[in-house]
Design a protein around this motif. Structure first.
Motif, PDB file in Angstrom:
ATOM      1  N   PRO A 111     -15.804 -17.804  16.898  1.00 50.48           N
ATOM      2  CA  PRO A 111     -15.450 -19.079  16.273  1.00 50.48           C
ATOM      3  C   PRO A 111     -14.216 -19.003  15.392  1.00 50.48           C
ATOM      4  CG  PRO A 111     -17.224 -18.049  15.043  1.00 50.48           C
ATOM      5  CD  PRO A 111     -16.933 -17.127  16.206  1.00 50.48           C
ATOM      6  N   VAL A 112     -13.453 -17.912  15.478  1.00 56.81           N
ATOM      7  CA  VAL A 112     -12.294 -17.753  14.599  1.00 56.81           C
ATOM      8  C   VAL A 112     -11.018 -17.609  15.426  1.00 56.81           C
ATOM      9  CG1 VAL A 112     -13.678 -16.701  12.785  1.00 56.81           C
ATOM     10  CG2 VAL A 112     -12.576 -15.247  14.484  1.00 56.81           C
ATOM     11  N   PRO A 113      -9.871 -18.069  14.895  1.00 51.83           N
ATOM     12  CA  PRO A 113      -8.597 -17.876  15.595  1.00 51.83           C
ATOM     13  C   PRO A 113      -8.167 -16.414  15.517  1.00 51.83           C
ATOM     14  CG  PRO A 113      -8.243 -18.949  13.476  1.00 51.83           C
ATOM     15  CD  PRO A 113      -9.725 -18.871  13.667  1.00 51.83           C
ATOM     16  N   LEU A 114      -7.649 -15.911  16.628  1.00 48.59           N
ATOM     17  CA  LEU A 114      -7.217 -14.527  16.714  1.00 48.59           C
ATOM     18  C   LEU A 114      -5.738 -14.466  17.079  1.00 48.59           C
ATOM     19  CD1 LEU A 114     -10.233 -13.103  18.754  1.00 48.59           C
ATOM     20  CD2 LEU A 114      -9.896 -12.968  16.281  1.00 48.59           C
ATOM     21  N   VAL A 115      -5.158 -13.302  16.879  1.00 44.29           N
ATOM     22  CA  VAL A 115      -3.791 -13.017  17.314  1.00 44.29           C
ATOM     23  C   VAL A 115      -3.845 -11.764  18.170  1.00 44.29           C
ATOM     24  CG1 VAL A 115      -1.459 -12.440  16.604  1.00 44.29           C
ATOM     25  CG2 VAL A 115      -2.777 -14.069  15.265  1.00 44.29           C
ATOM     26  N   VAL A 116      -3.223 -11.834  19.340  1.00 47.73           N
ATOM     27  CA  VAL A 116      -3.259 -10.715  20.285  1.00 47.73           C
ATOM     28  C   VAL A 116      -1.843 -10.191  20.500  1.00 47.73           C
ATOM     29  CG1 VAL A 116      -3.857  -9.981  22.617  1.00 47.73           C
ATOM     30  CG2 VAL A 116      -5.266 -11.698  21.446  1.00 47.73           C
ATOM     31  N   ILE A 145      -5.822  -6.665  18.607  1.00 47.87           N
ATOM     32  CA  ILE A 145      -6.430  -7.977  18.370  1.00 47.87           C
ATOM     33  C   ILE A 145      -6.798  -8.054  16.902  1.00 47.87           C
ATOM     34  CG2 ILE A 145      -8.310  -9.549  18.983  1.00 47.87           C
ATOM     35  CD1 ILE A 145      -8.492  -8.065  21.678  1.00 47.87           C
ATOM     36  N   GLY A 146      -6.369  -9.118  16.250  1.00 48.36           N
ATOM     37  CA  GLY A 146      -6.625  -9.218  14.824  1.00 48.36           C
ATOM     38  C   GLY A 146      -6.704 -10.650  14.340  1.00 48.36           C
ATOM     39  N   MET A 147      -6.872 -10.781  13.036  1.00 47.03           N
ATOM     40  CA  MET A 147      -6.930 -12.073  12.369  1.00 47.03           C
ATOM     41  C   MET A 147      -5.786 -12.144  11.355  1.00 47.03           C
ATOM     42  SD  MET A 147     -11.037 -12.030  11.545  1.00 47.03           S
ATOM     43  CE  MET A 147     -10.905 -13.469  10.484  1.00 47.03           C
ATOM     44  N   LEU A 171      -6.609  -6.028  11.270  1.00 39.96           N
ATOM     45  CA  LEU A 171      -6.703  -5.507  12.632  1.00 39.96           C
ATOM     46  C   LEU A 171      -8.174  -5.303  12.974  1.00 39.96           C
ATOM     47  CD1 LEU A 171      -5.316  -4.361  15.186  1.00 39.96           C
ATOM     48  CD2 LEU A 171      -5.389  -2.110  14.059  1.00 39.96           C
ATOM     49  N   LEU A 172      -8.607  -5.909  14.088  1.00 41.05           N
ATOM     50  CA  LEU A 172      -9.990  -5.811  14.515  1.00 41.05           C
ATOM     51  C   LEU A 172     -10.181  -4.855  15.688  1.00 41.05           C
ATOM     52  CD1 LEU A 172     -10.850  -9.616  14.341  1.00 41.05           C
ATOM     53  CD2 LEU A 172     -11.395  -7.870  12.630  1.00 41.05           C
ATOM     54  N   TYR A 173      -9.130  -4.681  16.472  1.00 39.42           N
ATOM     55  CA  TYR A 173      -9.243  -3.834  17.668  1.00 39.42           C
ATOM     56  C   TYR A 173      -7.855  -3.354  18.044  1.00 39.42           C
ATOM     57  CZ  TYR A 173      -9.859  -2.483  22.577  1.00 39.42           C
ATOM     58  OH  TYR A 173      -9.861  -1.800  23.771  1.00 39.42           O
ATOM     59  N   GLY A 174      -7.764  -2.110  18.497  1.00 34.17           N
ATOM     60  CA  GLY A 174      -6.512  -1.583  18.994  1.00 34.17           C
ATOM     61  C   GLY A 174      -6.750  -0.439  19.954  1.00 34.17           C
ATOM     62  N   ASN A 175      -6.038  -0.454  21.097  1.00 36.45           N
ATOM     63  CA  ASN A 175      -6.215   0.619  22.075  1.00 36.45           C
ATOM     64  C   ASN A 175      -5.090   0.534  23.101  1.00 36.45           C
ATOM     65  OD1 ASN A 175      -7.308   2.812  23.359  1.00 36.45           O
ATOM     66  ND2 ASN A 175      -9.274   1.851  23.829  1.00 36.45           N
ATOM     67  N   ARG A 218      -6.420  -6.964  38.152  1.00 32.37           N
ATOM     68  CA  ARG A 218      -6.559  -8.108  37.258  1.00 32.37           C
ATOM     69  C   ARG A 218      -7.486  -7.684  36.134  1.00 32.37           C
ATOM     70  NH1 ARG A 218      -8.658 -13.011  40.723  1.00 32.37           N
ATOM     71  NH2 ARG A 218     -10.414 -11.597  40.953  1.00 32.37           N
ATOM     72  N   THR A 219      -7.205  -8.145  34.934  1.00 33.07           N
ATOM     73  CA  THR A 219      -7.987  -7.726  33.779  1.00 33.07           C
ATOM     74  C   THR A 219      -8.567  -8.941  33.075  1.00 33.07           C
ATOM     75  OG1 THR A 219      -6.548  -5.799  33.469  1.00 33.07           O
ATOM     76  CG2 THR A 219      -7.984  -6.403  31.646  1.00 33.07           C
ATOM     77  N   LEU A 220      -9.886  -9.006  33.011  1.00 31.39           N
ATOM     78  CA  LEU A 220     -10.591 -10.050  32.281  1.00 31.39           C
ATOM     79  C   LEU A 220     -11.039  -9.459  30.953  1.00 31.39           C
ATOM     80  CD1 LEU A 220     -11.873 -12.913  32.333  1.00 31.39           C
ATOM     81  CD2 LEU A 220     -13.911 -11.843  33.327  1.00 31.39           C
ATOM     82  N   VAL A 221     -10.610 -10.067  29.855  1.00 29.85           N
ATOM     83  CA  VAL A 221     -10.904  -9.558  28.515  1.00 29.85           C
ATOM     84  C   VAL A 221     -11.778 -10.580  27.799  1.00 29.85           C
ATOM     85  CG1 VAL A 221      -9.957  -8.703  26.348  1.00 29.85           C
ATOM     86  CG2 VAL A 221      -8.660  -8.405  28.481  1.00 29.85           C
ATOM     87  N   ILE A 222     -13.006 -10.181  27.471  1.00 25.12           N
ATOM     88  CA  ILE A 222     -13.949 -11.062  26.780  1.00 25.12           C
ATOM     89  C   ILE A 222     -14.130 -10.547  25.361  1.00 25.12           C
ATOM     90  CG2 ILE A 222     -16.275 -12.019  26.768  1.00 25.12           C
ATOM     91  CD1 ILE A 222     -16.363 -11.662  29.768  1.00 25.12           C
ATOM     92  N   ILE A 223     -13.803 -11.394  24.388  1.00 17.24           N
ATOM     93  CA  ILE A 223     -13.884 -11.043  22.976  1.00 17.24           C
ATOM     94  C   ILE A 223     -15.031 -11.834  22.367  1.00 17.24           C
ATOM     95  CG2 ILE A 223     -12.610 -10.916  20.808  1.00 17.24           C
ATOM     96  CD1 ILE A 223     -10.034 -11.313  22.586  1.00 17.24           C
TER      97      ILE A 223
END
Length: 239
Positions: free
Chosen positions: A144-149, A183-185, A192-196, A205-210
């Motif tokens: 439910p929050v806006p993210l930045v990728v 991926i962060g807020m 920073l919430l995720y990094g790899n 094809r890559t489907l990314v579910i957050i």
């Protein structure tokens, strides 16, 4: 009925219209669907085809093989359970509305709410090679929050319950490349919430579910390789 389920279900219903796009028609005039379980799996399901039961598998966070099916607006999935005189009888467990998803839908299975008469809820998404070509990456924000990728040199906002699809812009034809993905807020403060590092190949094809789980953000990266596809057709379906 859990809040997590409500969030996931509402999100898929919200993003589904964004993914129902023009697709390549099936040359045999039939539907060719695949399944994907979202936090669920099943190996004892069937669909009816030409009057006969055809087994269908659902795997958690992975696409199944293609299943051929007569053209229809709705597909009913069922289990075989003991009936009178212990003879197996069908019991419906899920229904998929596929009329708007074209000839090559991806059927996403979710756990249904506790008061539902069926144990699974199914959402049909466009998954053909024209609307979702290799080597694209499709990001779905179930939080439910806006993210930045950040994806390599690309950076984009990802609104709550939104979908964003990008071309990774591979520089060398036929070669795999690495993209650092973060991926962060930004609100209420940058975090920073995720990094790899992700390997991106021309044939995938890559489907990314957050999504949020137990108070923490989780990232599921589901890769689908299309190197065996005969473009613009889709791969063969099960007999």
């Amino acid at each position: 009925m859990t809040s997590r389920f409500l969030l996931v279900l509402a999100t898929f219903l919200a993003v589904a219209p964004c993914l129902l796009q023009a697709q390549a028609p099936a040359p045999d005039g039939r539907l060719h669907f695949r399944t994907l379980g979202w936090r669920v799996s099943a190996d004892d399901l069937f669909v009816q085809r030409a009057g006969k039961p055809v087994p269908v598998a659902v795997t958690d966070t992975a696409r199944s093989p293609f299943y051929a099916h007569e053209r229809t607006e709705r597909i009913v999935f069922y289990r075989l359970v003991p009936g009178p005189e212990n003879k197996p009888v069908p019991r419906a467990v899920a229904e998929a509305e596929v009329s708007a998803a074209g000839d090559w839908p991806l059927l996403v299975f979710l756990a249904a709410p506790e008061d539902s008469p069926l144990p699974y809820r199914v959402v049909a998404l466009s998954d053909d090679l024209r609307s979702f070509p290799a080597p694209s990456s499709r990001f779905i924000n179930l939080t439910p929050v806006p993210l930045v990728v950040s994806f390599g040199e690309q950076r984009f906002p990802l609104a709550p319950r939104a979908v964003h699809q990008i071309d990774p812009g591979l520089r060398a034809e036929g070669s795999a490349e690495t993209r650092y993905t973060a991926i962060g807020m930004e609100q209420p403060q940058p975090r920073l919430l995720y990094g790899n590092n992700w390997v991106v190949r021309p044939s995938q094809r890559t489907l990314v579910i957050i999504f949020a789980h137990n108070g923490a953000m989780q990232v599921n990266r589901i890769v689908d390789d299309v190197s065996a596809y005969t473009l613009p057709a889709q791969p063969p379906s099960t007999p």
